[in-house]
Enzyme design. Structure first.
Site, mmCIF file in Angstrom:
data_model
loop_
_atom_site.group_PDB
_atom_site.id
_atom_site.type_symbol
_atom_site.label_atom_id
_atom_site.label_comp_id
_atom_site.label_asym_id
_atom_site.label_seq_id
_atom_site.Cartn_x
_atom_site.Cartn_y
_atom_site.Cartn_z
ATOM 1 N N ILE A 360 19.092 55.684 106.354
ATOM 2 C CA ILE A 360 19.691 56.874 105.732
ATOM 3 C C ILE A 360 18.664 58.006 105.690
ATOM 4 O O ILE A 360 18.962 59.160 106.040
ATOM 5 C CB ILE A 360 20.211 56.537 104.318
ATOM 6 C CG1 ILE A 360 21.322 55.486 104.405
ATOM 7 C CG2 ILE A 360 20.710 57.789 103.601
ATOM 8 C CD1 ILE A 360 21.752 54.885 103.077
ATOM 9 N N THR A 437 20.499 59.244 95.788
ATOM 10 C CA THR A 437 21.748 58.585 96.225
ATOM 11 C C THR A 437 21.498 57.093 96.410
ATOM 12 O O THR A 437 22.373 56.384 96.912
ATOM 13 C CB THR A 437 22.236 59.135 97.584
ATOM 14 O OG1 THR A 437 21.181 58.977 98.522
ATOM 15 C CG2 THR A 437 22.664 60.580 97.491
ATOM 16 N N SER A 438 20.309 56.629 96.039
ATOM 17 C CA SER A 438 19.935 55.265 96.406
ATOM 18 C C SER A 438 20.358 54.248 95.344
ATOM 19 O O SER A 438 21.390 53.602 95.480
ATOM 20 C CB SER A 438 18.444 55.222 96.666
ATOM 21 O OG SER A 438 18.161 54.163 97.504
ATOM 22 N N ARG A 439 19.583 54.127 94.289
ATOM 23 C CA ARG A 439 19.934 53.251 93.170
ATOM 24 C C ARG A 439 19.431 53.898 91.883
ATOM 25 O O ARG A 439 18.330 54.458 91.840
ATOM 26 C CB ARG A 439 19.289 51.862 93.319
ATOM 27 C CG ARG A 439 19.980 50.958 94.335
ATOM 28 C CD ARG A 439 21.383 50.556 93.885
ATOM 29 N NE ARG A 439 22.032 49.656 94.825
ATOM 30 C CZ ARG A 439 22.825 50.030 95.826
ATOM 31 N NH1 ARG A 439 23.068 51.315 96.044
ATOM 32 N NH2 ARG A 439 23.390 49.129 96.609
ATOM 33 N N ASP A 463 24.019 60.242 92.559
ATOM 34 C CA ASP A 463 25.243 59.502 92.863
ATOM 35 C C ASP A 463 25.193 58.140 92.183
ATOM 36 O O ASP A 463 26.147 57.381 92.233
ATOM 37 C CB ASP A 463 25.361 59.320 94.380
ATOM 38 C CG ASP A 463 26.666 58.648 94.779
ATOM 39 O OD1 ASP A 463 27.726 59.124 94.312
ATOM 40 O OD2 ASP A 463 26.628 57.655 95.518
ATOM 41 N N GLU A 468 24.877 52.307 85.302
ATOM 42 C CA GLU A 468 26.230 52.655 85.776
ATOM 43 C C GLU A 468 27.213 51.503 85.698
ATOM 44 O O GLU A 468 28.426 51.713 85.657
ATOM 45 C CB GLU A 468 26.180 53.160 87.231
ATOM 46 C CG GLU A 468 25.819 52.087 88.256
ATOM 47 C CD GLU A 468 25.750 52.637 89.684
ATOM 48 O OE1 GLU A 468 25.124 53.694 89.878
ATOM 49 O OE2 GLU A 468 26.302 51.979 90.590
ATOM 50 N N HIS A 500 28.830 56.905 92.363
ATOM 51 C CA HIS A 500 28.540 55.982 93.471
ATOM 52 C C HIS A 500 29.569 56.109 94.604
ATOM 53 O O HIS A 500 30.226 55.140 94.976
ATOM 54 C CB HIS A 500 28.479 54.535 92.961
ATOM 55 C CG HIS A 500 27.484 53.713 93.734
ATOM 56 N ND1 HIS A 500 26.541 52.911 93.131
ATOM 57 C CD2 HIS A 500 27.270 53.601 95.069
ATOM 58 C CE1 HIS A 500 25.816 52.315 94.057
ATOM 59 N NE2 HIS A 500 26.243 52.726 95.249
ATOM 60 N N GLN A 501 29.700 57.315 95.102
ATOM 61 C CA GLN A 501 30.681 57.556 96.166
ATOM 62 C C GLN A 501 30.050 58.046 97.462
ATOM 63 O O GLN A 501 30.759 58.442 98.384
ATOM 64 C CB GLN A 501 31.723 58.584 95.690
ATOM 65 C CG GLN A 501 31.157 59.994 95.480
ATOM 66 C CD GLN A 501 32.249 61.043 95.327
ATOM 67 O OE1 GLN A 501 32.840 61.149 94.268
ATOM 68 N NE2 GLN A 501 32.500 61.820 96.376
ATOM 69 N N ALA A 502 28.709 58.010 97.514
ATOM 70 C CA ALA A 502 28.054 58.551 98.711
ATOM 71 C C ALA A 502 28.534 57.844 99.980
ATOM 72 O O ALA A 502 28.667 58.442 101.040
ATOM 73 C CB ALA A 502 26.542 58.430 98.573
ATOM 74 N N PHE A 503 28.820 56.540 99.855
ATOM 75 C CA PHE A 503 29.227 55.759 101.033
ATOM 76 C C PHE A 503 30.670 56.044 101.432
ATOM 77 O O PHE A 503 31.105 55.628 102.507
ATOM 78 C CB PHE A 503 29.123 54.247 100.716
ATOM 79 C CG PHE A 503 30.203 53.791 99.764
ATOM 80 C CD1 PHE A 503 30.069 53.977 98.406
ATOM 81 C CD2 PHE A 503 31.373 53.223 100.243
ATOM 82 C CE1 PHE A 503 31.076 53.602 97.528
ATOM 83 C CE2 PHE A 503 32.387 52.840 99.380
ATOM 84 C CZ PHE A 503 32.231 53.032 98.012
HETATM 85 P P1 NAD Z 1 16.727 50.943 104.781
HETATM 86 O O1 NAD Z 1 16.335 49.550 104.439
HETATM 87 O O2 NAD Z 1 17.113 51.258 106.195
HETATM 88 O O3 NAD Z 1 15.555 51.961 104.381
HETATM 89 C C1 NAD Z 1 14.822 51.868 103.201
HETATM 90 C C2 NAD Z 1 13.456 52.462 103.473
HETATM 91 O O4 NAD Z 1 12.735 52.461 102.238
HETATM 92 C C3 NAD Z 1 12.650 51.653 104.483
HETATM 93 O O5 NAD Z 1 12.097 52.484 105.473
HETATM 94 C C4 NAD Z 1 11.549 51.041 103.620
HETATM 95 O O6 NAD Z 1 10.322 50.840 104.313
HETATM 96 C C5 NAD Z 1 11.404 52.091 102.547
HETATM 97 N N1 NAD Z 1 10.678 51.617 101.372
HETATM 98 C C6 NAD Z 1 10.595 50.366 100.880
HETATM 99 N N2 NAD Z 1 9.779 50.357 99.792
HETATM 100 C C7 NAD Z 1 9.376 51.629 99.609
HETATM 101 C C8 NAD Z 1 8.517 52.257 98.660
HETATM 102 N N3 NAD Z 1 7.928 51.560 97.691
HETATM 103 N N4 NAD Z 1 8.325 53.603 98.775
HETATM 104 C C9 NAD Z 1 8.920 54.314 99.757
HETATM 105 N N5 NAD Z 1 9.713 53.764 100.701
HETATM 106 C C10 NAD Z 1 9.945 52.443 100.613
HETATM 107 O O7 NAD Z 1 17.891 51.314 103.778
HETATM 108 P P2 NAD Z 1 18.966 52.481 103.956
HETATM 109 O O8 NAD Z 1 20.142 51.960 104.698
HETATM 110 O O9 NAD Z 1 18.286 53.707 104.407
HETATM 111 O O10 NAD Z 1 19.448 52.617 102.428
HETATM 112 C C11 NAD Z 1 18.568 53.066 101.418
HETATM 113 C C12 NAD Z 1 19.171 52.748 100.082
HETATM 114 O O11 NAD Z 1 20.331 53.544 99.887
HETATM 115 C C13 NAD Z 1 19.687 51.315 99.946
HETATM 116 O O12 NAD Z 1 18.675 50.470 99.490
HETATM 117 C C14 NAD Z 1 20.800 51.426 98.962
HETATM 118 O O13 NAD Z 1 20.301 51.067 97.688
HETATM 119 C C15 NAD Z 1 21.163 52.900 98.966
HETATM 120 N N6 NAD Z 1 22.562 53.131 99.335
HETATM 121 C C16 NAD Z 1 23.352 53.865 98.502
HETATM 122 C C17 NAD Z 1 24.673 54.113 98.829
HETATM 123 C C18 NAD Z 1 25.590 54.913 97.947
HETATM 124 O O14 NAD Z 1 26.810 54.885 98.155
HETATM 125 N N7 NAD Z 1 25.093 55.647 96.987
HETATM 126 C C19 NAD Z 1 25.179 53.614 100.031
HETATM 127 C C20 NAD Z 1 24.331 52.902 100.874
HETATM 128 C C21 NAD Z 1 23.022 52.673 100.522
#
Ligand code: NAD
Length: 541
Positions: A360, A437-439, A463, A468, A500-503
């Site tokens: 992402i 948008t992550s967690r 998001d 949550e 939590h609707q980014a996806f």
């Molecule tokens: P990914 O595994 O492809 O990428 C995660 C990146 O974070 C990797 O490059 C990893 O090396 C890096 N990382 C790990 N530890 C780290 C640290 N301490 N500091 C900095 N970087 C670090 O994952 P992705 O597909 O890009 O997704 C990222 C996150 O997005 C997922 O973990 C998920 O929690 C979240 N997500 C949210 C939604 C949503 O609807 N809001 C949807 C999908 C994913």
């Protein structure tokens, strides 16, 4: 109180209490209540806390389980209406109604047969099936509070019970095995006529989930002769209290706010569930070590649409920066004025930090470069593609200090929990816009509120929110929110929060559905644990 001879007799007829001390038998007999049950009498109802156990004197009890936990009325609503419809019916219609609405999973019969006892020892155990009388039945009932008072009154009683438990375990109750066979074979206890099936219970089902999965499963079954996939849906979330609902299923399908901790995993494993199909990329609520210990297969959807999430991150940024919700609300109220409260900034020429340049994050990086912004990044693994495109990797501290806009795109791990915390606030560039948008757990909400109040953080687009689970994916508009941090966030003018609707794009939902079905198929075809193509259990710690 006079001890009933009948009550003593029935206790002695059970495998549990036959060799208990006279003192325990007397104490139990004094609290046993006799029920001369007519056909359809409900003793225990599926999904409610178990508050009694029963000893059968004569007749039969039947355990039934609602087989469609329909998301339209909600599992609870359906149970409630099922219960009230039973009460309003003439007795003769009751068993017919149970047959229509629920799968009969097993019959309890035999003089002195005990059911539900172990649940009375554990706190808050919920019933995975409804227990009713089949025809008229003579039943002795012991209420949980009475039973526990008796056990608590003398330590020796516990030893009596442990002895009884050991005997019971050695002789072995057939009921659970029968239940499993019945459910797995579609109600045919001997297994005849049953197609090979994979039964899956899908937790945390909202309308979009069943709308996507039902036709996809139907299409899968039409094109597969080897086995059929049967997915039942419940709006309940998976957790230690709801894991028992998965009795009779081989797999469960979970989403981001379901909890599969060690307790849940233990219950699932005891019930014969051996696969968790996570319909998401993130799996921070799944205890993967416990999964490994219980031999569970856990598969996820590693990538569905990284574009969806990256683009939503940009939508949040623009909403915070250009105050689009506020502006739109004002215009809808016929207020066409402009004032400083609506003023934003150009992204062009600003320094944008991206923490976590995975799937992402990398897409986001390309969009940011398209704005003509300066891109700086931090990741534990640097991406050559990001560097080639024009990004510069720096230390986390440098990214914090230089970013006008900061995106959090890394997963929630012990190392990343509360990356934004109180001690980090002074290290951020004053006036930064933060996007997550992550967690939710990446940000300490109390620290975030302090950052907003002090002006260190000028706005935040989120998001996800660290607590949550209790609120997201549910309608709270007519209820009182109890969480003070969430209330504070909702009241902050600089906060744009989506649930939590980014996806949530068509493309992503299609991919989530197809990959989850492929994941279940791979499991059925023997790709277990580390061999599963989308396994997310690490090989070792
Ligand atoms: P990914 O595994 O492809 O990428 C995660 C990146 O974070 C990797 O490059 C990893 O090396 C890096 N990382 C790990 N530890 C780290 C640290 N301490 N500091 C900095 N970087 C670090 O994952 P992705 O597909 O890009 O997704 C990222 C996150 O997005 C997922 O973990 C998920 O929690 C979240 N997500 C949210 C939604 C949503 O609807 N809001 C949807 C999908 C994913």
């Amino acid at each position: 109180m006079a001890i009933s001879e009948e009550a003593l007799k029935i206790l002695k007829a059970t495998s549990w209490f036959a060799s208990s001390s006279d003192e325990l038998l007397q104490a139990l007999a004094s609290k046993l209540k006799f029920v001369d049950a007519e056909d359809g009498h409900i003793f225990i109802e599926e999904g409610t806390i178990i508050d009694k156990f029963m000893i059968l004197e004569s007749g039969q009890l039947v355990r039934t389980k609602l087989h469609i936990l329909d998301e339209e009325s909600g599992a609870k609503g359906r149970r409630a209406s099922f219960r009230s419809s039973l009460r309003n019916m003439k007795r003769a219609e009751v068993s017919a109604s149970i047959k229509r609405n629920a799968v009969e999973v097993d019959t309890i019969e035999g003089h002195g047969r005990v059911t539900g006892l172990l649940h009375n020892i554990k706190d808050g155990s919920t019933a995975f099936a409804t227990v009713t009388s089949k025809g008229s039945a003579k039943v002795w009932v012991m209420h949980k509070t009475d039973f526990r008072d008796i056990l608590a009154s003398k330590p020796e009683f516990m030893f009596d019970l442990l002895g009884a438990m050991a005997t019971e375990l050695r002789t072995g109750s057939k009921s659970l095995r029968t239940l499993m066979t019945n459910l797995k074979t579609g109600g045919k206890s001997d297994g005849t006529d049953a197609k090979d099936t994979l039964r899956v219970l899908c937790y945390d089902t909202t309308s979009w989930v069943s709308e996507a999965f039902k036709p996809a499963v139907e299409a899968f079954n039409k094109s597969h002769d080897d086995f059929q996939m049967i997915i039942d849906y419940t709006s309940e979330r998976l957790g230690p209290q709801t894991a028992t609902y998965a009795a009779g299923y081989e797999a469960v399908c979970t989403f981001v706010n379901d909890t599969a901790d060690a307790d849940t995993m233990q219950t699932l494993s005891r019930l014969g569930v051996s696969m968790i199909a996570q319909r998401a990329a993130g799996f921070d609520r799944i205890d993967t070590k416990a999964a490994r210990a219980y031999g569970m297969t856990v598969a996820r959807v590693p990538a569905y649409s990284p574009y969806a999430v990256a683009e939503h991150g940009i939508a949040l940024l623009m909403a915070v920066n250009r105050k689009t919700s506020k502006a739109s609300n004002r215009v809808k109220m016929a207020n066409f004025t402009l004032d400083a409260g609506l003023m934003g900034m150009d992204i062009h020429g600003k320094t944008v930090g991206v923490m976590g340049t995975g799937k992402i994050g990398q897409i986001l990086c390309n969009i940011i470069l398209g704005f003509g912004a300066k891109l700086i990044c931090y990741d534990v693994f640097q991406s050559e593609a990001v560097k080639k495109a024009g990004g510069t990797y720096m230390s986390q501290g440098e990214v914090f200090a230089q970013s006008d806009i900061l995106f959090l795109m890394m997963p929630l791990l012990p190392a990343t929990k509360h990356t934004i915390n109180e001690s980090m606030l002074p290290k951020l560039k004053k006036g930064v816009i933060l996007i997550n948008t992550s967690r939710g757990g990446l940000i300490d909400t109390k620290a975030l509120l302090k950052g907003l109040h002090s002006g260190i953080i000028s706005g935040v687009g989120m998001d996800v929110y660290e607590n949550e689970q209790a609120y997201f994916f549910q309608d709270w508009s007519a209820k009182n929110i109890q969480d003070p941090d969430l209330l504070a966030l909702l009241g902050e003018p600089g906060v744009v929060l989506t649930a939590h609707q980014a996806f949530f794009t068509k493309e992503a939902v299609n991919k989530i559905t197809s990959t989850t079905i492929e994941n279940l198929e791979a499991f059925k075809m023997g790709k277990h644990r580390l061999e599963h193509p989308n396994n997310c259990i690490p090989k070792d710690d």
